[in-house]
Scaffold this motif. Sequence first.
Motif, short mmCIF file in Angstrom:
data_model
loop_
_atom_site.label_atom_id
_atom_site.label_comp_id
_atom_site.label_asym_id
_atom_site.label_seq_id
_atom_site.Cartn_x
_atom_site.Cartn_y
_atom_site.Cartn_z
N SER A 1 0.83 -1.19 0.00
CA SER A 1 0.00 0.00 0.00
C SER A 1 0.87 1.24 0.00
O SER A 1 1.99 1.25 0.49
N SER A 2 0.33 2.32 -0.54
CA SER A 2 1.09 3.56 -0.61
C SER A 2 1.20 4.19 0.77
O SER A 2 0.27 4.16 1.56
N GLN A 3 2.35 4.76 1.05
CA GLN A 3 2.53 5.44 2.32
C GLN A 3 1.89 6.83 2.29
O GLN A 3 1.79 7.45 1.24
N ARG A 4 1.47 7.29 3.45
CA ARG A 4 0.91 8.63 3.54
C ARG A 4 1.99 9.67 3.23
O ARG A 4 1.73 10.69 2.62
N HIS A 5 3.22 9.40 3.68
CA HIS A 5 4.33 10.30 3.43
C HIS A 5 5.29 9.65 2.43
O HIS A 5 5.97 8.69 2.79
N PRO A 6 5.35 10.13 1.19
CA PRO A 6 6.20 9.49 0.18
C PRO A 6 7.67 9.48 0.55
O PRO A 6 8.42 8.63 0.09
N ALA A 7 8.09 10.42 1.40
CA ALA A 7 9.51 10.50 1.76
C ALA A 7 9.87 9.57 2.92
O ALA A 7 11.02 9.56 3.36
N LEU A 8 8.91 8.77 3.41
CA LEU A 8 9.17 7.96 4.60
C LEU A 8 10.31 6.97 4.38
O LEU A 8 11.26 6.91 5.17
N ILE A 9 10.24 6.19 3.32
CA ILE A 9 11.27 5.18 3.07
C ILE A 9 12.64 5.82 2.82
O ILE A 9 13.64 5.40 3.42
N PRO A 10 12.76 6.85 1.96
CA PRO A 10 14.07 7.50 1.80
C PRO A 10 14.63 8.07 3.10
O PRO A 10 15.83 7.96 3.37
N LEU A 11 13.77 8.65 3.94
CA LEU A 11 14.24 9.18 5.22
C LEU A 11 14.72 8.07 6.15
O LEU A 11 15.73 8.22 6.85
#
Length: 331
Positions: free
Chosen positions: A2-12
């Motif tokens: 599922s898509s994360q609410r915050h797209p930058a979560l995984i890179p962060l």
Amino acid sequence: MSSQRHPALIPLLLAGVLVMGLASVNLGPVPLSPARILAAFTGHGDEIAQAILFQLRLPRTLVALLVGATLGLTGAVLQGYLRNPLAEPSVLGASNASALGAVAAIYFGVADWHPALLPLLSIASGLIALMLLFALAGRSESPLTLILAGIAVSTLAGAGISLALNLSPNPFAAMEIMAWLLGSIENRTMEHVWIALPCVMLGMALLLYDPRALDALSLGEDGARSLGVDLSRTRIRLLLGVAIGVGGAVAVSGSIGFVGLIVPHLIRPLTDRSPSALLLPSLLGGAILLTGADILVRLIPTASELKLGVVTAFLGVPVFLVHLLRERRLW
């Protein structure tokens, strides 16, 4: 997933893992400048820097990342599968059973024969506990049945650990067992990394194989079955993944609690709250949390180094309580 609410979560989170890994290699009682670390990595550093880096800090950092990632992922998987926000590896007896195998290796002196025997006994006892769990749960696909069977397995393993402590032949053996049960990754070598790595990788592969099944299970057993989920195969795959992954992690780190419980709760508000969206972030978050706790252990000035399990408990309880009070109505 599922898509994360915050797209930058995984890179962060990936950046956080990198920062924690570099900090773990750099920080410690003996300061190493970035120049000395770089020289050691390229093979041109002094012998002291190379010894500290490759024999002490790098193996310890890798073990922290592997163990933290495993505990974070298994916590997220079990909370989704059992639909219980308090679920973690100890709920199904995986942690206590693996600890019992290691305690038996110490108690009977098997651990002195070869360094690999303690981890192997830890993993084996985790798999035996899994078979006992299946025998107790029978053909039932209810999470409640699994939780009750897991409590029975965990209690039995805990009784075995207490018996070993009670019958310990000398105080030194009891102290060694207690030190291991408190959890620590001090004095780990690359041998420990290679022992844990296959189990951790296999466990993660089994747990991450079909994340959509966890989403379907959030609708209940009947809803998941109507969506084509094979509940029996899913249960076997997930429980095998937990037993193998946690067995390999506990084998090289001892018993470390709260990581699998807390990390999913820290990550969940940053996702769409579906179980599948929580898996990879919890894996990375667990690696960050445990590595950070290990750095803290090394930097706190004490006569003897604090045990990692003690620090994660002190860090975890208040964090968990705060998030429990804040999120209890949103689960």
